[in-house]
Write a protein that holds these residues in place. Structure first.
Motif, PDB file in Angstrom:
ATOM      1  N   ASP A 259      76.120  90.091  27.305  1.00  0.00           N
ATOM      2  CA  ASP A 259      77.339  90.687  27.861  1.00  0.00           C
ATOM      3  C   ASP A 259      77.022  91.572  29.066  1.00  0.00           C
ATOM      4  O   ASP A 259      77.777  91.587  30.047  1.00  0.00           O
ATOM      5  N   TYR A 276      79.950  86.067  22.136  1.00  0.00           N
ATOM      6  CA  TYR A 276      81.091  86.957  21.947  1.00  0.00           C
ATOM      7  C   TYR A 276      81.772  86.726  20.605  1.00  0.00           C
ATOM      8  O   TYR A 276      82.312  87.665  20.006  1.00  0.00           O
ATOM      9  N   TYR A 295      85.232  93.279  22.841  1.00  0.00           N
ATOM     10  CA  TYR A 295      84.608  91.960  22.992  1.00  0.00           C
ATOM     11  C   TYR A 295      85.635  90.827  22.997  1.00  0.00           C
ATOM     12  O   TYR A 295      85.374  89.754  23.546  1.00  0.00           O
TER      13      TYR A 295
END
Length: 536
Positions: A259, A276, A295
């Motif tokens: 991420d 994710y 997220y």
């Protein structure tokens, strides 16, 4: 052997001052398109990524003005590479295909194979792994004797593609071959990439502990060469391995690194998307709504970015969290609104209807595919065992004129036999594949008249003329798809042209009407069944 120009062009020690002086000198002369194209290419190599599209466009404009086919093909190839480096895969493919159109008119196999390699990379990222493998195998065979680095690049890409279709042992053999060949060439610059590919392959094989160890060892080298794409992939597969080893706390730290690279570089691949989903599940289990919401928002951004270049690939990825579900979850957390029982029931009913519909459609298509596979399309011309009924022919016996009309249209046994013989020859020679084959053309080929052709086909084939010709064409295409792997990579347009259809729409419409399924579905199931058979 490189020309003097190529040696100069790819010498990265040359300063920007020299390159721009070259460009200014080229501009000072009128109609100096060749030097302008080459100078823009040199500027492109030395330029920042943000400026490269401008130089690529200028290079193409001047290359086309030279009417030099090889130079123009090379210019489009270079622009395709620029777009590929910018993660603009659709634009990259467009330029590779333009380059291929020009290169096909040259006798430069090295240029043709460089374009094949570029197209193979796009096909790989779109998920067309079998087609990518076919192209990469050609590149490996060609570059083995022509270009050491291109050979190693092709091997590396081939190993990755083998891994994607589940041929893990073949992927391992290809990776080891790449390492061995690099040592033989005294070029170890690709060794890190082959080891990286093999470490990911270990993860696919279920050897998670070894995968974690190997990938962690490679992280410093990958960071040193500033390859954030493979750095992100490394973190993802380490995280996935830890997750499979039932160590979610360790896994989450690596998914967060994926991420972080996405935040900094806007870089993500469809393969890495599920990081994710792991993060959302983890924080949902922990009851941390704030992290879960973060997220979810990130995954929505990822899907938006991927949808542009990877829309075809996204259709093949099983997404546990589709966009609608993510937005609903986001709204639930933000607004803290409870879903009513009525809404839940409606959703369940709609989902049940959709599932039933899709299941029925899938079963029907699968049955039609199996029937088509079992159909003897290679020997479809079985004489029709029907009795010829003269009453079906449009004439009456009530008048003398009508009686004469009937005698004129009744075929004698000898003539009928001759027409049937010519009809069989027409089928054997595949004359039905000609464009716009119709009744009058058939009559000329069979050395008779249109009325006799209609009667003979109705009696001996049990069909109308147009239906008969169309089914011959389609049976031929189906048989070729079954027996010749090359046909499975043809476009619908190419298949239609092969069968003598005037337009792609006519071909696809006729195929669906004749078989009950689309050409795309038939080819997809055919490839899948062949891959399944070859892997067992």
């Amino acid at each position: 052997m490189k020309t003097k120009f190529e040696e100069t062009l790819y010498d990265r020690n040359k300063s920007n001052i020299y390159v721009h002086f070259w460009l200014l000198k080229a501009k000072s002369k009128r109609d100096n398109y060749l030097q302008l194209a080459l100078a823009y290419k040199a500027c492109l190599i030395n330029a920042d990524k943000s400026a490269r599209p401008f130089y690529a466009d200028s290079m193409i404009i001047n290359a086309r003005r030279t009417n030099d086919i090889e130079l123009t093909a090379s210019a489009y190839l270079t622009k395709g590479i620029v777009h590929y480096e910018r993660m603009e895969h659709s634009k990259a493919l467009d330029n590779y295909l333009k380059a291929d159109q020009y290169a096909s008119r040259t006798t430069k196999p090295i240029l043709i194979n460089k374009i094949k390699y570029g197209i193979a990379q796009i096909k790989y990222y779109l998920g067309f792994y079998d087609e990518a493998i076919s192209l990469l195998q050609e590149c490996v065979n060609y570059f083995r004797e022509e270009n050491d680095r291109a050979y190693l690049n092709s091997l590396h890409a081939l190993g990755l593609a083998y891994m994607k279709i589940g041929k893990y042992d073949l992927a391992s053999e290809t990776n080891q071959l790449g390492i061995d060949q690099g040592k033989l060439f005294e070029d170890t610059s690709m060794e890190c990439y082959f080891k990286h590919s093999e470490a990911i392959n270990m993860c696919y094989k279920g050897n998670f502990k070894s995968a974690v160890k190997k990938l962690n060892q490679l992280v410093p080298d990958i960071i040193r060469i500033k390859d954030y794409g493979n750095e992100s992939a490394t973190y993802y597969y380490i995280g996935k391995a830890y997750w499979s080893l039932q160590q979610p706390d360790k896994a989450i730290n690596y998914f967060k690194k994926v991420d972080r690279i996405f935040e900094l570089k806007s870089y993500i691949l469809p393969d890495l998307r599920s990081a994710y989903e792991y993060l959302i599940d983890y924080y949902k289990e922990k009851g941390d709504s704030r992290a879960q919401l973060r997220y979810i928002n990130q995954l929505l951004k990822v899907d938006k970015l991927l949808a542009h270049d990877y829309k075809y690939l996204l259709k093949k990825i099983v997404k546990e969290y589709d966009t609608k579900e993510l937005i609903n979850a986001k709204n639930d957390i933000e607004d803290a609104i409870l879903i009513t029982r009525v809404t839940a029931c409606i959703v369940v009913v709609l989902m049940a209807i959709i599932i039933i519909h899709l299941t029925h459609k899938n079963r029907r298509n699968k049955k039609l595919f199996e029937e088509l596979m079992n159909r003897d399309t290679a020997n479809h011309l079985v004489p029709f065992e029907a009795t010829f009924d003269e009453s079906e022919i449009d004439f009456q016996e009530s008048t003398e004129t009508d009686s004469k009309d009937k005698r004129a249209r009744t075929i004698s046994p000898d003539i009928e036999a001759a027409i049937v013989k010519n009809l069989e020859k027409f089928e054997r020679n595949k004359k039905y594949l000609e464009y716009d084959m119709n009744l009058s053309k058939m009559a000329a080929i069979l050395h008779t008249n249109s009325k006799y052709v209609t009667q003979v086909i109705a009696k001996h084939r049990g069909k109308g003329t147009i239906e008969y010709i169309t089914e011959l064409k389609l049976d031929y295409i189906v048989e070729m798809l079954k027996s010749d792997s090359r046909f499975r990579n043809y476009t619908h347009k190419a298949l239609g042209e092969e069968a003598g259809f005037r337009t792609t729409q006519n071909f696809t419409r006729a195929f669906k009407s004749h078989t009950g399924i689309t050409p795309s579905y038939f080819i997809y199931k055919l490839k899948k069944s062949i891959n399944t058979d070859s892997s067992t």
